[in-house]
Each structure stands twice: as structure tokens, then as C-alpha cells.
Design a protein around this motif. Sequence first.
Motif, short mmCIF file in Angstrom:
data_model
loop_
_atom_site.label_atom_id
_atom_site.label_comp_id
_atom_site.label_asym_id
_atom_site.label_seq_id
_atom_site.Cartn_x
_atom_site.Cartn_y
_atom_site.Cartn_z
N VAL A 1 -4.92 4.04 6.54
CA VAL A 1 -4.28 4.53 5.32
C VAL A 1 -4.71 5.98 5.09
O VAL A 1 -5.89 6.26 4.95
CB VAL A 1 -4.67 3.67 4.10
CG1 VAL A 1 -3.96 4.17 2.85
CG2 VAL A 1 -4.37 2.20 4.35
N ILE A 2 -3.74 6.88 5.11
CA ILE A 2 -4.03 8.29 4.85
C ILE A 2 -3.66 8.61 3.42
O ILE A 2 -2.54 8.34 2.98
CB ILE A 2 -3.27 9.20 5.83
CG1 ILE A 2 -3.79 8.97 7.27
CG2 ILE A 2 -3.44 10.67 5.45
CD1 ILE A 2 -3.10 9.78 8.32
N VAL A 3 -4.62 9.19 2.68
CA VAL A 3 -4.41 9.45 1.26
C VAL A 3 -4.69 10.91 0.95
O VAL A 3 -5.44 11.59 1.65
CB VAL A 3 -5.33 8.55 0.40
CG1 VAL A 3 -5.11 7.08 0.73
CG2 VAL A 3 -6.81 8.92 0.60
N ASP A 4 -4.06 11.39 -0.13
CA ASP A 4 -4.37 12.73 -0.64
C ASP A 4 -4.70 12.63 -2.12
O ASP A 4 -4.31 13.46 -2.93
CB ASP A 4 -3.21 13.70 -0.39
CG ASP A 4 -1.98 13.36 -1.21
OD1 ASP A 4 -1.88 12.21 -1.69
OD2 ASP A 4 -1.11 14.24 -1.38
N ALA A 5 -5.44 11.59 -2.44
CA ALA A 5 -5.88 11.35 -3.82
C ALA A 5 -7.35 10.98 -3.78
O ALA A 5 -7.98 11.03 -2.72
CB ALA A 5 -5.04 10.23 -4.44
N ILE B 1 0.83 -1.20 0.00
CA ILE B 1 0.00 0.00 0.00
C ILE B 1 0.87 1.25 0.00
O ILE B 1 0.54 2.25 -0.66
CB ILE B 1 -0.95 0.00 1.21
CG1 ILE B 1 -1.89 -1.20 1.15
CG2 ILE B 1 -1.76 1.29 1.28
CD1 ILE B 1 -2.72 -1.40 2.40
N ARG B 2 1.98 1.21 0.73
CA ARG B 2 2.86 2.38 0.81
C ARG B 2 3.36 2.82 -0.56
O ARG B 2 3.67 3.98 -0.77
CB ARG B 2 4.06 2.08 1.71
CG ARG B 2 3.75 2.11 3.20
CD ARG B 2 5.02 2.23 4.02
NE ARG B 2 4.72 2.26 5.43
CZ ARG B 2 4.96 1.26 6.28
NH1 ARG B 2 5.53 0.14 5.82
NH2 ARG B 2 4.66 1.36 7.55
N GLY B 3 3.43 1.91 -1.50
CA GLY B 3 3.95 2.24 -2.82
C GLY B 3 2.92 2.81 -3.77
O GLY B 3 3.25 3.19 -4.89
N TRP B 4 1.66 2.90 -3.34
CA TRP B 4 0.61 3.39 -4.23
C TRP B 4 0.65 4.91 -4.34
O TRP B 4 0.91 5.62 -3.37
CB TRP B 4 -0.77 2.98 -3.70
CG TRP B 4 -1.02 1.50 -3.71
CD1 TRP B 4 -0.20 0.52 -4.20
CD2 TRP B 4 -2.18 0.84 -3.20
NE1 TRP B 4 -0.77 -0.72 -4.02
CE2 TRP B 4 -2.00 -0.56 -3.40
CE3 TRP B 4 -3.35 1.26 -2.58
CZ2 TRP B 4 -2.93 -1.50 -3.01
CZ3 TRP B 4 -4.29 0.33 -2.19
CH2 TRP B 4 -4.09 -1.03 -2.42
N ASP B 5 0.33 5.40 -5.52
CA ASP B 5 0.22 6.84 -5.73
C ASP B 5 -0.90 7.41 -4.86
O ASP B 5 -1.99 6.84 -4.78
CB ASP B 5 -0.09 7.16 -7.19
CG ASP B 5 1.09 6.89 -8.11
OD1 ASP B 5 2.23 6.83 -7.61
OD2 ASP B 5 0.85 6.72 -9.33
N SER C 1 -0.30 2.74 8.61
CA SER C 1 0.06 2.12 9.89
C SER C 1 -0.86 0.94 10.11
O SER C 1 -1.94 0.85 9.52
CB SER C 1 -0.06 3.12 11.04
OG SER C 1 -1.38 3.62 11.14
N ALA C 2 -0.43 -0.01 10.95
CA ALA C 2 -1.22 -1.22 11.15
C ALA C 2 -1.18 -1.65 12.60
O ALA C 2 -0.18 -1.45 13.31
CB ALA C 2 -0.71 -2.33 10.24
N SER C 3 -2.28 -2.23 13.03
CA SER C 3 -2.39 -2.87 14.33
C SER C 3 -3.15 -4.17 14.12
O SER C 3 -4.37 -4.17 13.99
CB SER C 3 -3.13 -1.97 15.33
OG SER C 3 -3.27 -2.63 16.58
N GLY C 4 -2.39 -5.27 14.02
CA GLY C 4 -3.02 -6.54 13.67
C GLY C 4 -3.54 -6.49 12.24
O GLY C 4 -2.85 -6.07 11.32
N ASP C 5 -4.79 -6.88 12.05
CA ASP C 5 -5.40 -6.87 10.72
C ASP C 5 -6.00 -5.51 10.36
O ASP C 5 -6.46 -5.31 9.22
CB ASP C 5 -6.52 -7.93 10.64
CG ASP C 5 -5.96 -9.35 10.62
OD1 ASP C 5 -4.79 -9.50 10.23
OD2 ASP C 5 -6.69 -10.27 11.01
#
Length: 306
Positions: A255-259, A237-241, A247-251
Motif C-alpha cells: 500500500v503506497i500512501v501520501d498521508a 483500501i483503495r477507497g481510503w483517503d 497491489s497484492a500477492s496472496g495475503d
Amino acid sequence: MGDLLVETVGLSKAFGPVRAVDDIDLTVHAGSIVGLVGPNGAGKTTTIKMLLGMTRPSAGSATVLGHDVVRESVAVRREAAFIPEDKLLYPDMRVSGFARFYGSFFPEWDEAVLARLLEEWEIPVDRRIKQLSKGMRAKLVLAAALSRRPRVLLMDEPTIDLDPASVEELLSLIAEWTADQDRAVLLATHRLEEVERICDHVTVMVEGRQALSGVLDELKLRWKSLRVLGGPAVDEIRGWDGVRRVSASGDLKTVIVDADPARIRGRLESGGAAGVEVHDMNLREIYLTLTNYERGRLDGAVESLV
């Protein structure tokens, strides 16, 4: 969009090896209030000083009301009003005496405007400045600035040391003045709640660089916090535009996005996410994401959402 009143192109300022301001592109149009925000030392005050011709840029260019800030700095200071963080007044002067003294420097000074503002804002003209509250002093400085009949008002931390009621009153006065579509304000501050209160555009500075710039409402439409159950791995996910932070906690992932959040959501769901919730973000949350996770790692590219 109104006339372009302030513009910078690649504006930069270096003090020896330190780049206090690094390649800033900024526009301020008539009818707008632009918030210039960032932590202490981000370069906000240095930017304002360059616009006023108080310090010479190391690179780039800037104009205020069509005047080049280097070649025509006197014209800039004559036609654009400035309210600094340190409002140095003469404490033993009476309000009326201060007004006469201040107004004598400006050919466009309008005594009628001053008289009206002093009356409307209930500033006693016979009282000595040292007898005024901090809130009333701030209003006096604003009244004096507006009595010059400027089209551009540059402000550096104008509400510092004011109580909440005085802050609210001062912000309301600024917003009211800018309602005339022929005027504009550039407000440098680190108080994000003030920017959300009155600004329509915002530029975020981090370590001298322009981290983000755009229309505030459009920023909020793009910046979202997604709560994700399962789905693709964090590193993927980190590599997505458009993804700013994961960040993750277990499952459970955040995800913070600016798109386009719908596009990111669809990609998460097609990757096996069992559930995706999309949450709005306010300016403070956007700002903290930028400053906490992008500080020192900005590449100088600006995402312009104007």
C-alpha cells in the motif's frame, strides 16, 4: 522563507487542442532550488519559456522578480539568467572573445565575477570553445550566466550529455551559488537523482498538469510504502483517503500512501492486518507511482505540502 522571486497562478499554454501546460501554480523563494520534474513532453520546457516571455500563456499569470512575464518580458530576460538545454556557443571563438561578446548585451555584467569564476573553475581563456570538453563548456555557460549577477537562474536540463564527474561538479557549483539566500534556481529536469542531490522543493508534472508540489523532505515524510499481511480487502483500501496505490500477492499487500502513515497503519491493523511494515520512499519511487498510475487520470487538483 525568503522573498518570492517567481510565481505562477493558473499558468496554462495550449497549442490548438493540446494543453501543453495546464493550470500550474508554482512559487520559487529566495534561497531555494526548485526542481521541476516530469517525463519528456510533460510541459517543463514550455513552462520555462512562458516565464521568460518566449511564448505567451493561453491563461493564467506569472511574475519573475516582480515583473509580469507578458507585459515586462524584456525586464525578465534582463534580470533573470537562463541556461537552455541546447547550449549554442560559437565554436571558433576563444573563451575571452565569447565573454566579451556575451557580456556586451547585459548592463549588469560583472567582468570581475567572470574572471574569478574562470580562474576558480580552471577554464582557459585563450582556448577556442570547440577545444573545450562538454563539462568545461557547461561551466563556461554557467560562469557567463552568473556574471550577469542575476537573482534568479532558470535552467533547462543543464547536465545533459555530461559525464558523472562533470554532473557532480556542476551541481555543486549551482548549490554553492544558491547558498546566498538572496538567490534562487528553478531547475527543469527528468533526472531525479539530481533533484534529490540539490533541490529543496519539487514540482512533478505529468501530461502538462501539476501532479504534486512541495518541500522534498516533507514529501518523503508523507509518502511511504506499507507491506501488509492480511487485513482489509484491496478494493476497500483503495477507497481510503491518502492511498495512492494498492497491489497484492496472496495475503501480502503493498500500500503506497501520501498521508500520515501512522493513521493508515492503525486503520490497517484495526481491520485485521496481522503485520504492517512501513518503508521509506525516495523521489524516484514517488515519481514512478505518479507517472505510472496517475498519467492521464489527474483531476487538476494539486496537493501542496509547502
